[in-house]
Enzyme design. Structure first.
Site, PDB file in Angstrom:
ATOM      1  N   TYR A   1       0.829  -1.210   0.000  1.00  0.00           N
ATOM      2  CA  TYR A   1       0.000   0.000   0.000  1.00  0.00           C
ATOM      3  C   TYR A   1       0.862   1.259   0.000  1.00  0.00           C
ATOM      4  O   TYR A   1       0.688   2.140  -0.851  1.00  0.00           O
ATOM      5  CB  TYR A   1      -0.916   0.002   1.220  1.00  0.00           C
ATOM      6  CG  TYR A   1      -1.827   1.209   1.294  1.00  0.00           C
ATOM      7  CD1 TYR A   1      -3.000   1.264   0.544  1.00  0.00           C
ATOM      8  CD2 TYR A   1      -1.519   2.292   2.109  1.00  0.00           C
ATOM      9  CE1 TYR A   1      -3.834   2.370   0.603  1.00  0.00           C
ATOM     10  CE2 TYR A   1      -2.340   3.406   2.167  1.00  0.00           C
ATOM     11  CZ  TYR A   1      -3.499   3.431   1.424  1.00  0.00           C
ATOM     12  OH  TYR A   1      -4.322   4.526   1.485  1.00  0.00           O
TER      13      TYR A   1
ATOM     14  N   LYS B   1       1.213   4.076  -3.104  1.00  0.00           N
ATOM     15  CA  LYS B   1       0.866   5.485  -2.943  1.00  0.00           C
ATOM     16  C   LYS B   1       2.069   6.391  -3.208  1.00  0.00           C
ATOM     17  O   LYS B   1       1.920   7.518  -3.697  1.00  0.00           O
ATOM     18  CB  LYS B   1       0.299   5.731  -1.547  1.00  0.00           C
ATOM     19  CG  LYS B   1      -1.056   5.078  -1.310  1.00  0.00           C
ATOM     20  CD  LYS B   1      -2.109   5.564  -2.287  1.00  0.00           C
ATOM     21  CE  LYS B   1      -3.489   5.037  -1.955  1.00  0.00           C
ATOM     22  NZ  LYS B   1      -4.546   5.551  -2.868  1.00  0.00           N
TER      23      LYS B   1
END
Length: 244
Positions: A149, A153
């Site tokens: 994750y 990002k």
């Protein structure tokens, strides 16, 4: 100054629930015609009942070709919000290729894919446009067990700057938002344990996490003419977390 998007069409990915839904609702209040791209049919149908004016677009963003075809079919888009995102909670040593493929497919590759289709239309019409990518403060502050994750990002932040650089001459602005922990239904379930969330809460000067409307308000600003000279930037909606 009142923000009005009358006569403009917006596309919000992941708009059937959580942050994406809040953004879609905010855009509707500002007079925009809103296309809601969502994978889960149940969420899309529920939103359609609540807001009959939305244009529902069911699509699985992990399917590159189907996504392009779906987005090409909705007509001209003046504003794009890449809000769809997924997370996998896995210790670093246990992260698999399939997890990385899945997370990056939704969180990064889908932004490239959808934006390419939308931007092509913006360039052809010659009227400019605005794009907001929903990133995360985890690109600045690493969260344990968030390898895929956080990395995805981080890629979104870099992509945002490259897009702003290349698309600026076409008067297309591209910005990103870094939300803190957001109290969506999913967020509350994930962070309801005080032992888990207190170490982040105590580092937040404002003393609380964000609501979906906080992210929606920031998105509306970045899409509006109030931010007509804002491009290639990251708006932190984190209650001051990254200030310390």
């Amino acid at each position: 100054m009142e923000i009005s998007f009358k006569g403009k069409r917006a596309l919000v990915t992941g708009g059937g629930r959580g942050i994406g839904k809040s953004i879609a609702e905010a855009l509707l209040k500002c007079g925009a015609e809103v296309v809601v791209l969502e994978k889960i049919e149940e969420d899309l149908n529920k939103f359609k009942k609540e807001e009959p004016s939305i244009i529902p677009l069911q699509c699985d963003l992990t399917d590159w070709d189907a996504t392009r075809k779906a987005v090409e079919g909705v007509g001209p888009i003046h504003m794009l919000v890449n809000s769809a995102g997924v997370a996998a909670i896995t210790p670093f040593l246990d992260v698999t290729k399939s997890e990385l493929d899945w997370v990056f497919s939704v969180n990064y590759q889908a932004i490239v894919n959808v934006s390419q289709v939308v931007v092509k239309g913006m360039v052809e019409r010659g009227q400019g446009g605005a794009i907001v990518n929903i990133s995360s403060m985890t690109t600045n502050v690493a969260f344990p067990e968030h390898t895929s994750y956080c990395s995805s990002k981080g890629a979104v932040d870099t992509l945002t700057r490259v897009m702003a650089l290349e698309l600026g001459p076409h008067q297309i602005r591209v910005n990103a938002i870094h939300p803190t922990i957001v109290m969506t239904d999913m967020g509350r379930r994930a962070w309801e344990d005080p032992n888990k969330h207190m170490k982040y809460l105590v580092r937040t000067p404002m003393g609380h996490f964000a609501d979906p409307t906080d992210v929606a308000d920031g998105t509306v600003f970045l899409l509006s003419d109030m931010a007509k000279m804002v491009s290639g930037t990251i708006l932190h909606i984190d209650g001051g977390f990254t200030a310390n």
